[in-house]
Design a protein around this motif. Structure first.
Motif, PDB file in Angstrom:
ATOM      1  N   THR A  49       7.484  46.520  44.880  1.00 18.55           N
ATOM      2  CA  THR A  49       8.473  47.299  45.629  1.00 18.55           C
ATOM      3  C   THR A  49       7.775  48.136  46.695  1.00 18.55           C
ATOM      4  O   THR A  49       8.183  48.151  47.864  1.00 18.55           O
ATOM      5  CB  THR A  49       9.284  48.208  44.679  1.00 18.55           C
ATOM      6  OG1 THR A  49       9.970  47.399  43.712  1.00 18.55           O
ATOM      7  CG2 THR A  49      10.296  49.055  45.439  1.00 18.55           C
ATOM      8  N   ALA A  50       6.704  48.827  46.295  1.00 22.31           N
ATOM      9  CA  ALA A  50       5.956  49.675  47.233  1.00 22.31           C
ATOM     10  C   ALA A  50       5.353  48.855  48.365  1.00 22.31           C
ATOM     11  O   ALA A  50       5.367  49.270  49.523  1.00 22.31           O
ATOM     12  CB  ALA A  50       4.861  50.434  46.484  1.00 22.31           C
ATOM     13  N   LYS A  51       4.814  47.680  48.048  1.00 26.39           N
ATOM     14  CA  LYS A  51       4.182  46.846  49.075  1.00 26.39           C
ATOM     15  C   LYS A  51       5.203  46.359  50.093  1.00 26.39           C
ATOM     16  O   LYS A  51       4.934  46.374  51.299  1.00 26.39           O
ATOM     17  CB  LYS A  51       3.457  45.668  48.439  1.00 26.39           C
ATOM     18  CG  LYS A  51       2.797  44.784  49.482  1.00 26.39           C
ATOM     19  CD  LYS A  51       1.773  43.877  48.904  1.00 26.39           C
ATOM     20  CE  LYS A  51       1.151  42.940  49.890  1.00 26.39           C
ATOM     21  NZ  LYS A  51       1.189  43.272  51.275  1.00 26.39           N
ATOM     22  N   ILE A  52       6.361  45.935  49.631  1.00 23.20           N
ATOM     23  CA  ILE A  52       7.403  45.474  50.557  1.00 23.20           C
ATOM     24  C   ILE A  52       7.793  46.607  51.505  1.00 23.20           C
ATOM     25  O   ILE A  52       7.870  46.425  52.720  1.00 23.20           O
ATOM     26  CB  ILE A  52       8.620  44.940  49.788  1.00 23.20           C
ATOM     27  CG1 ILE A  52       8.261  43.634  49.060  1.00 23.20           C
ATOM     28  CG2 ILE A  52       9.813  44.728  50.723  1.00 23.20           C
ATOM     29  CD1 ILE A  52       9.297  43.174  48.041  1.00 23.20           C
ATOM     30  N   ILE A  53       8.027  47.785  50.942  1.00 19.53           N
ATOM     31  CA  ILE A  53       8.404  48.944  51.754  1.00 19.53           C
ATOM     32  C   ILE A  53       7.238  49.363  52.652  1.00 19.53           C
ATOM     33  O   ILE A  53       7.411  49.627  53.839  1.00 19.53           O
ATOM     34  CB  ILE A  53       8.865  50.105  50.857  1.00 19.53           C
ATOM     35  CG1 ILE A  53      10.169  49.724  50.148  1.00 19.53           C
ATOM     36  CG2 ILE A  53       9.049  51.393  51.668  1.00 19.53           C
ATOM     37  CD1 ILE A  53      10.583  50.676  49.037  1.00 19.53           C
ATOM     38  N   GLY A  54       6.041  49.409  52.090  1.00 21.76           N
ATOM     39  CA  GLY A  54       4.860  49.812  52.846  1.00 21.76           C
ATOM     40  C   GLY A  54       4.554  48.885  54.010  1.00 21.76           C
ATOM     41  O   GLY A  54       4.120  49.343  55.069  1.00 21.76           O
ATOM     42  N   ASP A  55       4.782  47.591  53.830  1.00 17.97           N
ATOM     43  CA  ASP A  55       4.553  46.644  54.922  1.00 17.97           C
ATOM     44  C   ASP A  55       5.500  46.922  56.092  1.00 17.97           C
ATOM     45  O   ASP A  55       5.106  46.847  57.252  1.00 17.97           O
ATOM     46  CB  ASP A  55       4.724  45.200  54.445  1.00 17.97           C
ATOM     47  CG  ASP A  55       3.566  44.705  53.598  1.00 17.97           C
ATOM     48  OD1 ASP A  55       2.519  45.395  53.544  1.00 17.97           O
ATOM     49  OD2 ASP A  55       3.712  43.633  52.978  1.00 17.97           O
ATOM     50  N   ILE A  56       6.738  47.245  55.781  1.00 17.12           N
ATOM     51  CA  ILE A  56       7.721  47.546  56.824  1.00 17.12           C
ATOM     52  C   ILE A  56       7.360  48.839  57.547  1.00 17.12           C
ATOM     53  O   ILE A  56       7.450  48.936  58.770  1.00 17.12           O
ATOM     54  CB  ILE A  56       9.134  47.633  56.230  1.00 17.12           C
ATOM     55  CG1 ILE A  56       9.581  46.251  55.752  1.00 17.12           C
ATOM     56  CG2 ILE A  56      10.131  48.204  57.241  1.00 17.12           C
ATOM     57  CD1 ILE A  56      10.839  46.260  54.905  1.00 17.12           C
ATOM     58  N   LEU A  57       6.935  49.850  56.776  1.00 18.14           N
ATOM     59  CA  LEU A  57       6.644  51.166  57.344  1.00 18.14           C
ATOM     60  C   LEU A  57       5.196  51.313  57.795  1.00 18.14           C
ATOM     61  O   LEU A  57       4.806  52.366  58.312  1.00 18.14           O
ATOM     62  CB  LEU A  57       6.975  52.260  56.323  1.00 18.14           C
ATOM     63  CG  LEU A  57       8.423  52.292  55.821  1.00 18.14           C
ATOM     64  CD1 LEU A  57       8.594  53.389  54.781  1.00 18.14           C
ATOM     65  CD2 LEU A  57       9.383  52.493  56.966  1.00 18.14           C
ATOM     66  N   HIS A  58       4.375  50.282  57.566  1.00 19.47           N
ATOM     67  CA  HIS A  58       2.945  50.307  57.902  1.00 19.47           C
ATOM     68  C   HIS A  58       2.250  51.485  57.215  1.00 19.47           C
ATOM     69  O   HIS A  58       1.529  52.264  57.851  1.00 19.47           O
ATOM     70  CB  HIS A  58       2.737  50.363  59.420  1.00 19.47           C
ATOM     71  CG  HIS A  58       3.471  49.288  60.148  1.00 19.47           C
ATOM     72  ND1 HIS A  58       3.102  47.961  60.082  1.00 19.47           N
ATOM     73  CD2 HIS A  58       4.576  49.330  60.932  1.00 19.47           C
ATOM     74  CE1 HIS A  58       3.937  47.240  60.795  1.00 19.47           C
ATOM     75  NE2 HIS A  58       4.845  48.042  61.320  1.00 19.47           N
ATOM     76  N   LEU A  59       2.475  51.576  55.901  1.00 18.71           N
ATOM     77  CA  LEU A  59       1.917  52.680  55.115  1.00 18.71           C
ATOM     78  C   LEU A  59       0.951  52.174  54.060  1.00 18.71           C
ATOM     79  O   LEU A  59       1.148  51.101  53.488  1.00 18.71           O
ATOM     80  CB  LEU A  59       3.038  53.449  54.406  1.00 18.71           C
ATOM     81  CG  LEU A  59       4.019  54.198  55.276  1.00 18.71           C
ATOM     82  CD1 LEU A  59       5.114  54.812  54.418  1.00 18.71           C
ATOM     83  CD2 LEU A  59       3.302  55.270  56.079  1.00 18.71           C
ATOM     84  N   PRO A  60      -0.077  52.968  53.765  1.00 13.62           N
ATOM     85  CA  PRO A  60      -0.968  52.629  52.654  1.00 13.62           C
ATOM     86  C   PRO A  60      -0.266  52.864  51.313  1.00 13.62           C
ATOM     87  O   PRO A  60       0.584  53.751  51.191  1.00 13.62           O
ATOM     88  CB  PRO A  60      -2.144  53.584  52.838  1.00 13.62           C
ATOM     89  CG  PRO A  60      -1.583  54.752  53.574  1.00 13.62           C
ATOM     90  CD  PRO A  60      -0.485  54.209  54.448  1.00 13.62           C
ATOM     91  N   ILE A  61      -0.647  52.063  50.332  1.00 14.03           N
ATOM     92  CA  ILE A  61      -0.093  52.174  48.981  1.00 14.03           C
ATOM     93  C   ILE A  61      -1.206  52.650  48.052  1.00 14.03           C
ATOM     94  O   ILE A  61      -2.301  52.081  48.044  1.00 14.03           O
ATOM     95  CB  ILE A  61       0.407  50.811  48.452  1.00 14.03           C
ATOM     96  CG1 ILE A  61       1.310  50.111  49.455  1.00 14.03           C
ATOM     97  CG2 ILE A  61       1.051  50.967  47.087  1.00 14.03           C
ATOM     98  CD1 ILE A  61       2.575  50.791  49.775  1.00 14.03           C
ATOM     99  N   HIS A  62      -0.926  53.667  47.273  1.00 11.71           N
ATOM    100  CA  HIS A  62      -1.848  54.150  46.247  1.00 11.71           C
ATOM    101  C   HIS A  62      -1.155  53.940  44.911  1.00 11.71           C
ATOM    102  O   HIS A  62      -0.063  54.470  44.692  1.00 11.71           O
ATOM    103  CB  HIS A  62      -2.159  55.639  46.442  1.00 11.71           C
ATOM    104  CG  HIS A  62      -2.652  55.961  47.819  1.00 11.71           C
ATOM    105  ND1 HIS A  62      -3.964  55.748  48.195  1.00 11.71           N
ATOM    106  CD2 HIS A  62      -2.016  56.452  48.901  1.00 11.71           C
ATOM    107  CE1 HIS A  62      -4.102  56.110  49.466  1.00 11.71           C
ATOM    108  NE2 HIS A  62      -2.942  56.536  49.911  1.00 11.71           N
ATOM    109  N   SER A  63      -1.765  53.151  44.014  1.00 13.24           N
ATOM    110  CA  SER A  63      -1.152  52.955  42.706  1.00 13.24           C
ATOM    111  C   SER A  63      -1.934  53.737  41.653  1.00 13.24           C
ATOM    112  O   SER A  63      -3.145  53.921  41.762  1.00 13.24           O
ATOM    113  CB  SER A  63      -1.075  51.476  42.344  1.00 13.24           C
ATOM    114  OG  SER A  63      -2.348  50.917  42.221  1.00 13.24           O
ATOM    115  N   ASP A  64      -1.194  54.200  40.640  1.00 10.33           N
ATOM    116  CA  ASP A  64      -1.794  55.054  39.619  1.00 10.33           C
ATOM    117  C   ASP A  64      -1.087  54.813  38.290  1.00 10.33           C
ATOM    118  O   ASP A  64       0.138  54.940  38.200  1.00 10.33           O
ATOM    119  CB  ASP A  64      -1.651  56.524  40.031  1.00 10.33           C
ATOM    120  CG  ASP A  64      -2.481  57.461  39.188  1.00 10.33           C
ATOM    121  OD1 ASP A  64      -2.534  57.284  37.953  1.00 10.33           O
ATOM    122  OD2 ASP A  64      -3.069  58.392  39.769  1.00 10.33           O
TER     123      ASP A  64
END
Length: 85
Positions: free
Chosen positions: A63-78
């Protein structure tokens, strides 16, 4: 001012079946992927975001990657923000 948004992962097959997922690593289904895509497109026009923090479970990361790709944002998972088992 800091704004924090909380987003639940997209739907999975276990959601459809009414099964509790807990820390079981269940991926998004096609509907869940479309939900994430739609939310990413909505967030793109509504706010400015700096980064995404996600649980390390695949449904949340996807979910984060799909959204992050659209917004050009880094993803940090924890793993510390996983769903309670």
């Amino acid at each position: 001012m800091t704004t924090i948004g909380f987003i639940r992962h997209g739907i999975t097959e276990w959601n459809v079946l009414g099964k509790a997922q807990g820390i079981s690593d269940i991926p998004l289904n096609n509907i869940g992927k479309r939900q994430a895509l739609a939310l990413g497109n909505r967030l793109k026009v509504s706010e400015y975001w700096d980064f995404i923090i996600s649980s390390d479970l695949s449904r949340a990361v996807e979910t984060a990657k799909i959204i992050g790709d659209i917004l050009h944002l880094p993803i940090h998972s924890d793993m510390r923000i996983r769903e309670i088992h």
